[in-house]
Design an enzyme around this catalytic site. Structure first.
Site, PDB file in Angstrom:
ATOM      1  N   TYR A   1       4.558  -0.146   7.567  1.00 30.87           N
ATOM      2  CA  TYR A   1       4.077  -1.079   6.543  1.00 30.87           C
ATOM      3  C   TYR A   1       4.193  -2.529   7.043  1.00 30.87           C
ATOM      4  O   TYR A   1       3.238  -3.304   6.942  1.00 30.87           O
ATOM      5  CB  TYR A   1       4.887  -0.889   5.262  1.00 30.87           C
ATOM      6  CG  TYR A   1       4.377  -1.700   4.087  1.00 30.87           C
ATOM      7  CD1 TYR A   1       3.269  -1.276   3.348  1.00 30.87           C
ATOM      8  CD2 TYR A   1       4.995  -2.893   3.705  1.00 30.87           C
ATOM      9  CE1 TYR A   1       2.804  -2.011   2.261  1.00 30.87           C
ATOM     10  CE2 TYR A   1       4.535  -3.633   2.633  1.00 30.87           C
ATOM     11  CZ  TYR A   1       3.444  -3.187   1.906  1.00 30.87           C
ATOM     12  OH  TYR A   1       2.981  -3.924   0.832  1.00 30.87           O
TER      13      TYR A   1
ATOM     14  N   SER B   1       1.746  -9.212   2.533  1.00 33.52           N
ATOM     15  CA  SER B   1       3.062  -8.985   1.930  1.00 33.52           C
ATOM     16  C   SER B   1       4.070  -9.892   2.638  1.00 33.52           C
ATOM     17  O   SER B   1       3.898 -10.221   3.817  1.00 33.52           O
ATOM     18  CB  SER B   1       3.489  -7.526   2.124  1.00 33.52           C
ATOM     19  OG  SER B   1       4.852  -7.351   1.768  1.00 33.52           O
TER      20      SER B   1
HETATM   21  P1  NAD Z   1      -0.476   0.446  -6.036  1.00 34.42           P
HETATM   22  O1  NAD Z   1      -0.009   1.628  -5.278  1.00 34.42           O
HETATM   23  O2  NAD Z   1      -0.155   0.337  -7.488  1.00 34.42           O
HETATM   24  O3  NAD Z   1      -2.037   0.275  -5.847  1.00 34.42           O
HETATM   25  C1  NAD Z   1      -2.667   0.506  -4.635  1.00 34.42           C
HETATM   26  C2  NAD Z   1      -4.083   0.963  -4.924  1.00 34.42           C
HETATM   27  O4  NAD Z   1      -4.746   1.211  -3.670  1.00 34.42           O
HETATM   28  C3  NAD Z   1      -4.124   2.277  -5.733  1.00 34.42           C
HETATM   29  O5  NAD Z   1      -5.114   2.196  -6.721  1.00 34.42           O
HETATM   30  C4  NAD Z   1      -4.462   3.324  -4.660  1.00 34.42           C
HETATM   31  O6  NAD Z   1      -5.104   4.459  -5.187  1.00 34.42           O
HETATM   32  C5  NAD Z   1      -5.358   2.501  -3.737  1.00 34.42           C
HETATM   33  N1  NAD Z   1      -5.450   3.047  -2.398  1.00 34.42           N
HETATM   34  C6  NAD Z   1      -4.426   3.485  -1.617  1.00 34.42           C
HETATM   35  N2  NAD Z   1      -4.924   3.949  -0.457  1.00 34.42           N
HETATM   36  C7  NAD Z   1      -6.262   3.819  -0.499  1.00 34.42           C
HETATM   37  C8  NAD Z   1      -7.325   4.127   0.382  1.00 34.42           C
HETATM   38  N3  NAD Z   1      -7.083   4.720   1.556  1.00 34.42           N
HETATM   39  N4  NAD Z   1      -8.581   3.838   0.013  1.00 34.42           N
HETATM   40  C9  NAD Z   1      -8.847   3.279  -1.192  1.00 34.42           C
HETATM   41  N5  NAD Z   1      -7.890   2.969  -2.078  1.00 34.42           N
HETATM   42  C10 NAD Z   1      -6.617   3.236  -1.742  1.00 34.42           C
HETATM   43  O7  NAD Z   1       0.093  -0.822  -5.230  1.00 34.42           O
HETATM   44  P2  NAD Z   1       0.252  -2.351  -5.669  1.00 34.42           P
HETATM   45  O8  NAD Z   1       1.698  -2.611  -5.816  1.00 34.42           O
HETATM   46  O9  NAD Z   1      -0.673  -2.720  -6.753  1.00 34.42           O
HETATM   47  O10 NAD Z   1      -0.207  -3.052  -4.305  1.00 34.42           O
HETATM   48  C11 NAD Z   1      -1.493  -3.597  -4.100  1.00 34.42           C
HETATM   49  C12 NAD Z   1      -1.467  -4.348  -2.778  1.00 34.42           C
HETATM   50  O11 NAD Z   1      -0.468  -5.368  -2.834  1.00 34.42           O
HETATM   51  C13 NAD Z   1      -1.103  -3.453  -1.589  1.00 34.42           C
HETATM   52  O12 NAD Z   1      -1.829  -3.856  -0.459  1.00 34.42           O
HETATM   53  C14 NAD Z   1       0.383  -3.753  -1.400  1.00 34.42           C
HETATM   54  O13 NAD Z   1       0.789  -3.509  -0.071  1.00 34.42           O
HETATM   55  C15 NAD Z   1       0.426  -5.217  -1.760  1.00 34.42           C
HETATM   56  N6  NAD Z   1       1.755  -5.692  -2.161  1.00 34.42           N
HETATM   57  C16 NAD Z   1       2.363  -5.216  -3.297  1.00 34.42           C
HETATM   58  C17 NAD Z   1       3.623  -5.706  -3.647  1.00 34.42           C
HETATM   59  C18 NAD Z   1       4.359  -5.245  -4.885  1.00 34.42           C
HETATM   60  O14 NAD Z   1       5.537  -5.612  -5.057  1.00 34.42           O
HETATM   61  N7  NAD Z   1       3.749  -4.500  -5.779  1.00 34.42           N
HETATM   62  C19 NAD Z   1       4.244  -6.654  -2.836  1.00 34.42           C
HETATM   63  C20 NAD Z   1       3.595  -7.109  -1.696  1.00 34.42           C
HETATM   64  C21 NAD Z   1       2.342  -6.612  -1.364  1.00 34.42           C
END
Ligand code: NAD
Length: 255
Positions: free
Chosen positions: A157, A144
């Site tokens: 985070y 991120s």
């Molecule tokens: P999201 O919450 O929509 O998806 C996260 C997924 O991970 C979900 O399906 C959840 O059930 C699963 N998960 C959570 N904890 C878990 C565990 N302990 N074991 C197995 N599965 C688990 O989030 P997202 O926005 O799609 O983010 C995906 C990745 O991208 C994450 O690592 C997040 O930190 C990163 N990210 C997202 C953004 C954004 O703006 N959406 C920005 C930067 C980084």
């Protein structure tokens, strides 16, 4: 077939946290190239629903598992190898974000975020390393921009994502030249259509305009970069953290 996907057919991609969000978009994108996809998620119901939906695109397998559970991760990797016979790409995507003022953040909460976002990636990388070395494979960590910049109340985070960027170069050095390891650091990615209900979030004109690129990101942006990193012909690229944020971390915001 596009340029980026010409070399990924028949390969097996293992994605963590693909029941929702960016992970599900990554699974869809790799399936569309003809790759086979296995994914784990701690949300069993959503994982099964995602597997059913993704199956219209190709060969996909869901396993319910928590990335922070050492035994569950090892078993899941075994099941993937049993089912598909190989593993070429690991994408550590599962993540958890907690916003809580520092003085209210408990040790257990701090550790849970580190366990999922950082230790989970270590456990998956360790469990997959042998097979990835045999296959000259690839690891992609979804970090991120919060690894290098912060809003208040996001200590756990930010620290977990900073750790993930560091884990990326450490793994690249340890597992190279057989395995290439890179991270993608997304900025703001609108995942609302890939969330429960699937309704597009109402973003304002200002939300988009503040980005030098003129818009908020979408999961397909992350998927395209992941396809590029997974392409075996891009094999001079390893140990890097690629920022994908529409230019936001390059913009001065002094007022
Ligand atoms: P999201 O919450 O929509 O998806 C996260 C997924 O991970 C979900 O399906 C959840 O059930 C699963 N998960 C959570 N904890 C878990 C565990 N302990 N074991 C197995 N599965 C688990 O989030 P997202 O926005 O799609 O983010 C995906 C990745 O991208 C994450 O690592 C997040 O930190 C990163 N990210 C997202 C953004 C954004 O703006 N959406 C920005 C930067 C980084």
């Amino acid at each position: 077939m596009g340029f980026f996907d010409m070399n990924v057919q028949d390969r097996v991609v293992f994605i963590t946290g693909a029941a929702w969000g960016i992970g599900q978009a990554l699974a869809a994108a790799f399936l569309d190239t003809g790759a086979r996809v296995a994914f784990i998620d701690r949300d069993g119901q959503a994982g099964r629903a995602a597997e059913w939906e993704l199956a219209t695109r190709g060969n996909v397998r869901f396993i319910e598992a928590d990335v922070s559970d050492e035994v569950a991760v090892a078993l899941a990797v075994e099941q993937v190898l049993d089912r598909f016979g190989r593993l070429d790409v690991l994408i550590n995507n599962a993540g958890l974000c907690l916003r809580k003022p520092l003085r209210e953040l408990s040790l257990a909460e701090w550790q849970r975020v580190l366990d999922v976002n950082l230790t989970g990636a270590f456990l998956c990388a360790r469990a997959c390393a042998g097979e990835l070395m045999r296959r000259k494979g690839v690891i992609i960590n979804i970090a991120s921009t919060r690894a290098v910049m912060s809003e208040a109340d996001t200590e756990s985070y930010a620290a977990s994502k900073g750790g993930l960027v560091a884990l990326t170069h450490a793994l690249a050095v340890s597992l190279g030249p057989d395995v290439r390891v890179n991270s993608i650091s997304p900025g703001w990615i609108d995942v609302s259509v890939w969330r429960p209900g699937g309704f597009q979030e109402k973003l304002s004109e200002a939300d988009h305009r503040q980005h030098p690129a003129g818009r908020v990101g979408v999961p397909a942006d992350v998927a395209r970069l992941a396809l590029f990193l997974a392409d075996p012909s891009n094999n001079f690229l390893t140990g890097q953290n690629l920022t994908l944020d529409g230019g936001m971390t390059r913009k001065m915001i002094y007022q």
